[in-house]
Structure formats: structure tokens, C-alpha cells
Design a protein around this motif. Structure first.
Motif, PDB file in Angstrom:
ATOM      1  N   PRO A 259      47.129  37.998  22.624  1.00 24.96           N
ATOM      2  CA  PRO A 259      47.229  37.356  21.311  1.00 24.96           C
ATOM      3  C   PRO A 259      45.991  37.607  20.446  1.00 24.96           C
ATOM      4  O   PRO A 259      46.031  37.384  19.246  1.00 24.96           O
ATOM      5  CB  PRO A 259      47.349  35.876  21.664  1.00 24.96           C
ATOM      6  CG  PRO A 259      46.641  35.737  22.963  1.00 24.96           C
ATOM      7  CD  PRO A 259      46.786  37.038  23.683  1.00 24.96           C
ATOM      8  N   PHE A 260      44.893  38.061  21.068  1.00 25.09           N
ATOM      9  CA  PHE A 260      43.637  38.217  20.344  1.00 25.09           C
ATOM     10  C   PHE A 260      43.047  39.610  20.553  1.00 25.09           C
ATOM     11  O   PHE A 260      43.283  40.259  21.569  1.00 25.09           O
ATOM     12  CB  PHE A 260      42.611  37.178  20.817  1.00 25.09           C
ATOM     13  CG  PHE A 260      43.134  35.777  20.847  1.00 25.09           C
ATOM     14  CD1 PHE A 260      43.587  35.164  19.684  1.00 25.09           C
ATOM     15  CD2 PHE A 260      43.179  35.051  22.030  1.00 25.09           C
ATOM     16  CE1 PHE A 260      44.075  33.871  19.699  1.00 25.09           C
ATOM     17  CE2 PHE A 260      43.666  33.758  22.062  1.00 25.09           C
ATOM     18  CZ  PHE A 260      44.117  33.172  20.897  1.00 25.09           C
ATOM     19  N   SER A 261      42.251  40.044  19.582  1.00 24.43           N
ATOM     20  CA  SER A 261      41.542  41.311  19.714  1.00 24.43           C
ATOM     21  C   SER A 261      40.453  41.178  20.775  1.00 24.43           C
ATOM     22  O   SER A 261      39.956  40.079  21.047  1.00 24.43           O
ATOM     23  CB  SER A 261      40.916  41.711  18.378  1.00 24.43           C
ATOM     24  OG  SER A 261      39.885  40.796  18.017  1.00 24.43           O
ATOM     25  N   ASP A 262      40.072  42.285  21.376  1.00 27.26           N
ATOM     26  CA  ASP A 262      38.971  42.259  22.344  1.00 27.26           C
ATOM     27  C   ASP A 262      37.689  41.763  21.672  1.00 27.26           C
ATOM     28  O   ASP A 262      36.873  41.079  22.293  1.00 27.26           O
ATOM     29  CB  ASP A 262      38.750  43.656  22.931  1.00 27.26           C
ATOM     30  CG  ASP A 262      39.790  44.012  23.995  1.00 27.26           C
ATOM     31  OD1 ASP A 262      40.745  43.231  24.174  1.00 27.26           O
ATOM     32  OD2 ASP A 262      39.642  45.071  24.641  1.00 27.26           O
ATOM     33  N   LYS A 263      37.511  42.111  20.413  1.00 29.02           N
ATOM     34  CA  LYS A 263      36.340  41.650  19.658  1.00 29.02           C
ATOM     35  C   LYS A 263      36.298  40.131  19.614  1.00 29.02           C
ATOM     36  O   LYS A 263      35.248  39.519  19.874  1.00 29.02           O
ATOM     37  CB  LYS A 263      36.383  42.219  18.239  1.00 29.02           C
ATOM     38  CG  LYS A 263      35.339  41.640  17.295  1.00 29.02           C
ATOM     39  CD  LYS A 263      35.588  42.074  15.855  1.00 29.02           C
ATOM     40  CE  LYS A 263      34.697  41.317  14.879  1.00 29.02           C
ATOM     41  NZ  LYS A 263      34.981  41.659  13.468  1.00 29.02           N
TER      42      LYS A 263
END
Length: 338
Positions: A259-263
Motif C-alpha cells: 500500500p506504500f512506497s518503499d520511500k
């Protein structure tokens, strides 16, 4: 709308606090938006909506302050860092525990910032943020109590008479000399177990969702560290016949849909690490057993090394925004002499 410039320039503390708060709250907006996509429990959903509204308000106010004073607005986190269509990664119970922890972090952070703020508009902003965080934490605690999900620290006997410490070993020689724990020591052990349980749960979820191998392995290593630290703290409670709070890693689903970027996940984890370092530091200052101080100190050193490795990953991927800095006088002098 007319632009209003404040005649008093922000101090380094005020600028840095607002800058960091902006990044933190843009991240929270992404995370809480995702939570709302699949939250089912009405009370937990309402709590999540309230937390999201507070973060959105903070972002809007800080952005307006920066624009009015010609300060570059940080990039922070945007809709590109969250996939609202991703499969469910956490349960409603996790959302409740997460929001309670987030509100507690806000209480600690805002109360630390306020004494260093002098400009009235910024002081008002953080005063309201502190009050809002207190109310959010209170509501989260109430929901947890009503649902039987609140894990209170252990109880100890009420003092029946006034007593004084007669031996220096009470403070300096905790290694086997004093079998009992003080109420403050118990409180810190219980709290640090819970925060490491949250860390283990989030690292489990993030390791499943991470897209790159290096980031995935970083989260797996974080999980190992969190579990190790829990064991150390649990051992103190168990040796004193005190209950240990149960973990909640089971509140993470088997989804591998990120659901989220690695950043965002790396930034999120770095915030948790910094909070943990601060928690250990406070525990060291308030512990009166040398064995506890030694354990907190060595575990803190391990977390600091782990944090450094995380920063290196973020820098290598250009994920770490540079905070406001003072003027580099030495570099200016070198440039002038060229």
C-alpha cells in the motif's frame, strides 16, 4: 487572499519543528487514508477519520505559513506514495493500537517543542496540536478499554508506610542485589515492550510489502532486533512475577500487495527508531538499577547502528529530504577564495 508576512523571522527551532512536522503529517495522511479504505469497526473508523483530519489540518497550516514567508515547502509524501487499492495489510485492532501510539508520540513531541518556541502564531499552532493529540489519545484509550483491548501496566502493592533507602546498592548495584523493580522501572519496561511489539508488527508488514530486496531485508533485520529487545525486557518482568503484554503481530494479514512506497516505509520506520532511541534514553535516566541501565545502553547502541544503515539506504535512493541548515561559513570562505 492577501498574503500576510509575519515581521518576526522564524528561529532555527521553529523552522525545523515545522519542517519535520510537515513531513511527518504528510506521511500520516497517506497511512491513515489507506487505513480508512478497509476499516470496518465503526468506532475505530471514526477514530481514524479524526486522526486523518488532524494531520490534514497540520499540513494545510504549515504549508500556508511557509508560502507566506517564501520558505520552500518540503516535498514530503503525496498520493504517489500510497496505493489506496492495495489489499488489506492490517486489522482494525492494529489501526487502534497504531493511532494510540501515534497520539502518544505527538504528546511527547509537541511538549518537547513548545518550550523552544517564542513566536505567538507557531506557539498557538503547537499548543492546539498538543491539545488535539491529548484528546486523540484519550479517545483511543477509551475505545481500547471498551473493547477489552487495553493492556495496562502491571500493578504493585500500595505503600503502607514511609521507608528510606539505607544502602547505596539500591541504585548502583542492581545486578542481583535488588530483586524488586520500582514502579517507574516497570512502567518503562512495559512501554518499551509494547513499542517493540508495534515495531515487530510493522516490520513484518513492511517486509512483506517492500518492493526492493535491500529494503525488505532491512525490515526483516528490524523485526529480529525488536523481538530480541522484547525478550530482554520481558525477562525483567517475568523474573519479578509480573505479567507481560501480549504481542499483536497476528494483526498483520498475509497480503504482499504494497500500500506504500518503499520511500514512505523507510521514513516511517526511521521515525519509530528515533522515538525508540528517545524512549530508551528516558528509561536510562529514570532507572535505578545498574543492570537495567547497562541493558538499555547496549540496546540503544544497537538501534543507533541499525538507524545509520537505514539512513544510508535512504540517501542512496535519494529518499531523504535535507532539513533546514545553518550557513556553512567554511564553505563560503573556500568559494570566495576561488
Amino acid at each position: 487572499m492577501e498574503t500576510i508576512h509575519n515581521p518576526i523571522k522564524m528561529s532555527a527551532a521553529e523552522l525545523s519543528f515545522l519542517w519535520a512536522t510537515y513531513l511527518n503529517d504528510t506521511m500520516s495522511v497517506c497511512v491513515l487514508h489507506y487505513f480508512l479504505q478497509n476499516a470496518e469497526d465503526p468506532e475505530i473508523k471514526l477514530l481514524t477519520e479524526h486522526a486523518l483530519e488532524l494531520s490534514q489540518q497540520h499540513v494545510s497550516i504549515i504549508k500556508r505559513m511557509f508560502i507566506n514567508e517564501n520558505i520552500t515547502v518540503p516535498q514530503g509524501f503525496t498520493e504517489h506514495d500510497v496505493n489506496l487499492k492495495a489489499e488489506r495489510l492490517f486489522s482494525d485492532i492494529f489501526y487502534l493500537k497504531y493511532i494510540k501510539n501515534m497520539a502518544g508520540g505527538g504528546l511527547a513531541g509537541y511538549s518537547r517543542m513548545l518550550p523552544n518556541i517564542y513566536r505567538e502564531d507557531i506557539k498557538n499552532f503547537y499548543s492546539k496540536a498538543l491539545t488535539s493529540a491529548l484528546e486523540l489519545e484519550r479517545k483511543a484509550t477509551q475505545v481500547a478499554l471498551e473493547k477489552g483491548l487495553a493492556i495496562r501496566p502491571p500493578s504493585i502493592p500500595y505503600p503502607q508506610k514511609v521507608e528510606f533507602v539505607h544502602k547505596q546498592s539500591f541504585f548502583l548495584e542492581g545486578l542481583g542485589r535488588r530483586g524488586s523493580l520500582s514502579g517507574t522501572e516497570i512502567s518503562h519496561l512495559h512501554f518499551n515492550i509494547e513499542t517493540n511489539q508495534l515495531g515487530a508488527s510493522i516490520s513484518t508488514a513492511f517486509s512483506q510489502a517492500a518492493k526492493t530486496k535491500k529494503v525488505k531485508n532491512y525490515f526483516l533485520r528490524g523485526k529480529e532486533i525488536a523481538i530480541k529487545h522484547q525478550r530482554v525486557f520481558k525477562d525483567y518482568l517475568e523474573k519479578n512475577s509480573l505479567p507481560v503484554p501480549p504481542g499483536f503481530e497476528q494483526e498483520v494479514t498475509s497480503s504482499v500487495d504494497s500500500p506504500f512506497s518503499d520511500k514512505l516505509m523507510m521514513f516511517h520506520f526511521s521515525l519509530m527508531i528515533y522515538a525508540g532511541i528517545g524512549n530508551y534514553g528516558i528509561a536510562i535516566s529514570e532507572s535505578q538499577r545498574s543492570d537495567l541501565v547497562i541493558d538499555y545502553s547496549r540496546l540503544n547502541a544497537e538501534v543507533l547502528k541499525y538507524s545509520e544503515d537505514g539512513i544510508n539506504i535512504m540517501v542512496a535512493n535519494e529518499w531523504l529530504e535535507q532539513p533546514p541548515l545553518s550557513v556553512d561559513r567554511k564553505n563560503l570562505t573556500k568559494r570566495q577564495s576561488l
